[in-house]
Design a protein around this motif. Sequence first.
Motif, mmCIF file in Angstrom:
data_model
loop_
_atom_site.group_PDB
_atom_site.id
_atom_site.type_symbol
_atom_site.label_atom_id
_atom_site.label_comp_id
_atom_site.label_asym_id
_atom_site.label_seq_id
_atom_site.Cartn_x
_atom_site.Cartn_y
_atom_site.Cartn_z
ATOM 1 N N MET A 102 9.085 8.095 -11.622
ATOM 2 C CA MET A 102 8.114 7.107 -12.259
ATOM 3 C C MET A 102 6.791 7.311 -12.028
ATOM 4 O O MET A 102 5.998 7.535 -11.116
ATOM 5 N N ASP A 103 6.041 7.606 -13.392
ATOM 6 C CA ASP A 103 4.438 7.863 -13.455
ATOM 7 C C ASP A 103 4.081 6.716 -13.231
ATOM 8 O O ASP A 103 4.135 5.761 -14.321
ATOM 9 N N VAL A 104 3.124 6.007 -12.205
ATOM 10 C CA VAL A 104 2.676 4.777 -12.050
ATOM 11 C C VAL A 104 1.557 4.457 -13.122
ATOM 12 O O VAL A 104 0.980 3.373 -13.155
ATOM 13 N N LYS A 105 0.721 5.650 -13.704
ATOM 14 C CA LYS A 105 -0.225 5.352 -14.428
ATOM 15 C C LYS A 105 0.075 4.509 -15.594
ATOM 16 O O LYS A 105 1.017 4.633 -16.258
ATOM 17 N N GLY A 106 -0.745 3.314 -15.724
ATOM 18 C CA GLY A 106 -0.644 2.421 -16.967
ATOM 19 C C GLY A 106 0.449 1.547 -16.445
ATOM 20 O O GLY A 106 0.279 0.319 -17.082
ATOM 21 N N LEU A 107 1.100 1.558 -15.434
ATOM 22 C CA LEU A 107 2.115 0.565 -15.032
ATOM 23 C C LEU A 107 1.430 -0.871 -14.167
ATOM 24 O O LEU A 107 0.497 -0.516 -13.465
ATOM 25 N N ALA A 108 2.089 -1.891 -14.375
ATOM 26 C CA ALA A 108 1.635 -3.211 -13.733
ATOM 27 C C ALA A 108 2.301 -3.009 -12.171
ATOM 28 O O ALA A 108 3.627 -2.765 -12.204
ATOM 29 N N ALA A 109 1.500 -3.480 -11.264
ATOM 30 C CA ALA A 109 1.966 -3.182 -9.703
ATOM 31 C C ALA A 109 1.555 -4.728 -9.205
ATOM 32 O O ALA A 109 0.462 -5.167 -9.442
ATOM 33 N N ILE A 110 2.237 -5.306 -8.265
ATOM 34 C CA ILE A 110 2.239 -6.350 -7.392
ATOM 35 C C ILE A 110 2.022 -5.730 -5.844
ATOM 36 O O ILE A 110 3.066 -5.176 -5.806
ATOM 37 N N VAL A 111 1.146 -6.299 -5.132
ATOM 38 C CA VAL A 111 1.140 -5.905 -3.627
ATOM 39 C C VAL A 111 0.993 -7.282 -2.898
ATOM 40 O O VAL A 111 -0.157 -7.831 -2.969
ATOM 41 N N THR A 112 1.805 -7.515 -1.929
ATOM 42 C CA THR A 112 1.644 -8.654 -1.143
ATOM 43 C C THR A 112 0.996 -8.379 0.234
ATOM 44 O O THR A 112 1.079 -7.213 0.684
ATOM 45 N N GLY A 113 0.271 -9.026 0.544
ATOM 46 C CA GLY A 113 -0.427 -8.523 1.922
ATOM 47 C C GLY A 113 -1.572 -7.631 1.499
ATOM 48 O O GLY A 113 -2.095 -6.994 2.455
ATOM 49 N N GLY A 114 -2.008 -7.757 0.074
ATOM 50 C CA GLY A 114 -3.119 -6.751 -0.145
ATOM 51 C C GLY A 114 -4.414 -6.959 0.030
ATOM 52 O O GLY A 114 -5.192 -6.092 -0.204
ATOM 53 N N GLY A 115 -4.804 -7.948 1.024
ATOM 54 C CA GLY A 115 -6.194 -8.192 1.419
ATOM 55 C C GLY A 115 -6.422 -7.471 2.543
ATOM 56 O O GLY A 115 -7.925 -7.159 2.974
ATOM 57 N N SER A 116 -5.610 -6.630 3.344
ATOM 58 C CA SER A 116 -6.097 -5.889 4.418
ATOM 59 C C SER A 116 -4.931 -4.996 4.793
ATOM 60 O O SER A 116 -3.709 -4.800 4.425
ATOM 61 N N GLY A 117 -5.304 -4.115 5.947
ATOM 62 C CA GLY A 117 -4.247 -2.978 6.314
ATOM 63 C C GLY A 117 -3.390 -2.167 5.238
ATOM 64 O O GLY A 117 -4.002 -1.765 4.439
ATOM 65 N N MET A 118 -2.123 -2.124 5.507
ATOM 66 C CA MET A 118 -1.301 -1.305 4.715
ATOM 67 C C MET A 118 -1.430 -1.921 3.245
ATOM 68 O O MET A 118 -1.320 -1.053 2.430
ATOM 69 N N GLY A 119 -1.313 -3.075 3.039
ATOM 70 C CA GLY A 119 -1.255 -3.782 1.603
ATOM 71 C C GLY A 119 -2.540 -3.318 0.888
ATOM 72 O O GLY A 119 -2.436 -2.775 -0.313
ATOM 73 N N ALA A 120 -3.718 -3.581 1.468
ATOM 74 C CA ALA A 120 -4.905 -2.865 0.912
ATOM 75 C C ALA A 120 -4.921 -1.304 0.796
ATOM 76 O O ALA A 120 -5.424 -0.922 -0.605
ATOM 77 N N ALA A 121 -4.404 -0.497 1.481
ATOM 78 C CA ALA A 121 -4.222 0.900 1.463
ATOM 79 C C ALA A 121 -3.470 1.173 0.120
ATOM 80 O O ALA A 121 -3.698 1.991 -0.784
ATOM 81 N N VAL A 122 -2.045 0.495 0.062
ATOM 82 C CA VAL A 122 -1.355 0.597 -1.218
ATOM 83 C C VAL A 122 -2.152 0.403 -2.302
ATOM 84 O O VAL A 122 -1.803 1.065 -3.302
ATOM 85 N N ALA A 123 -2.686 -0.828 -2.438
ATOM 86 C CA ALA A 123 -3.435 -1.253 -3.481
ATOM 87 C C ALA A 123 -4.259 -0.209 -3.952
ATOM 88 O O ALA A 123 -4.407 0.265 -5.328
ATOM 89 N N ARG A 124 -4.968 0.431 -3.101
ATOM 90 C CA ARG A 124 -5.912 1.377 -3.594
ATOM 91 C C ARG A 124 -5.407 2.640 -4.014
ATOM 92 O O ARG A 124 -5.876 3.410 -4.967
ATOM 93 N N ALA A 125 -4.257 3.246 -3.262
ATOM 94 C CA ALA A 125 -3.848 4.446 -3.770
ATOM 95 C C ALA A 125 -2.922 4.176 -5.186
ATOM 96 O O ALA A 125 -3.085 5.049 -5.987
ATOM 97 N N LEU A 126 -2.353 3.069 -5.350
ATOM 98 C CA LEU A 126 -1.772 2.787 -6.524
ATOM 99 C C LEU A 126 -2.669 2.724 -7.877
ATOM 100 O O LEU A 126 -2.743 3.183 -8.980
ATOM 101 N N ALA A 127 -3.840 2.199 -7.586
ATOM 102 C CA ALA A 127 -5.139 1.965 -8.430
ATOM 103 C C ALA A 127 -5.659 3.213 -8.874
ATOM 104 O O ALA A 127 -6.011 3.723 -9.770
ATOM 105 N N GLY A 128 -5.810 4.160 -7.771
ATOM 106 C CA GLY A 128 -6.359 5.463 -7.793
ATOM 107 C C GLY A 128 -5.517 6.374 -8.630
ATOM 108 O O GLY A 128 -5.863 7.180 -9.270
#
Length: 253
Positions: A1-27
Amino acid sequence: MDVKGLAAIVTGGGSGMGAAVARALAGAGAKIALIDRNAEAAEAVATEIGGLALAGDVSDEASIREALAAAREAHGVARIAVNCAGIADAGRVVGREGPHPLDLFRRVIDVNLIGSFNVGRLAAAAMAEVEPLPTGERGLIVNTASVAAYEGQIGQAAYSASKGGIVAMTLPMARELARFGIRVMTVAPGLIGTPMLLSMSDEVQESLVATTLFPKRLGQPEEYARLVLHIAENELLNGETIRLDGAVRLAPK
């Protein structure tokens, strides 16, 4: 799966691992919606990555339905759902104040286990409606367990039960959702340097690191995020739990 352009949801995204996942996927080019009980923290991360911040309680059906609807309105159906929201309230089965408070046990199960299932089931229902990607996939759900699912420490009966439940439901969910082309994976992190762990004393942190084989340090949220990104990109990963822990095995206490 190429994540570019796909929509993603991340729970607990305000801090810790959730925030890191959000940054990585957005990147990597994904469109991110962060769901967190702490709306202010989610907004800070969302502003940083150009995402969408949504207040939500994973254990509450109406709250998550509303959040997913807002995310869908903004970005389309989420092809990726990553569950990082969780709590780690501890208590002995029989302590100085008597037996473990049942409400506390129930709350941990509600947030960690039922919350993960709640988000997963609702996200999967939406994924099942969309056209498959060129790989044949329609979506991916990644849940967060813990090494405590396998060797929980004293005081972690509720936490270990909740994380063990996440591990146990991974394969049945993957088997059921396979007909839609939806993968389900779980990551069981070890000692990750999240705000919760870093708030402990240096002495406690050092004692925890001493139980890790290699590398002898705390894990980084970004290492969890890189694994989630790899899971998304490697379509053969399905129905399994991956320990991310430096070969740590938790002592009884």
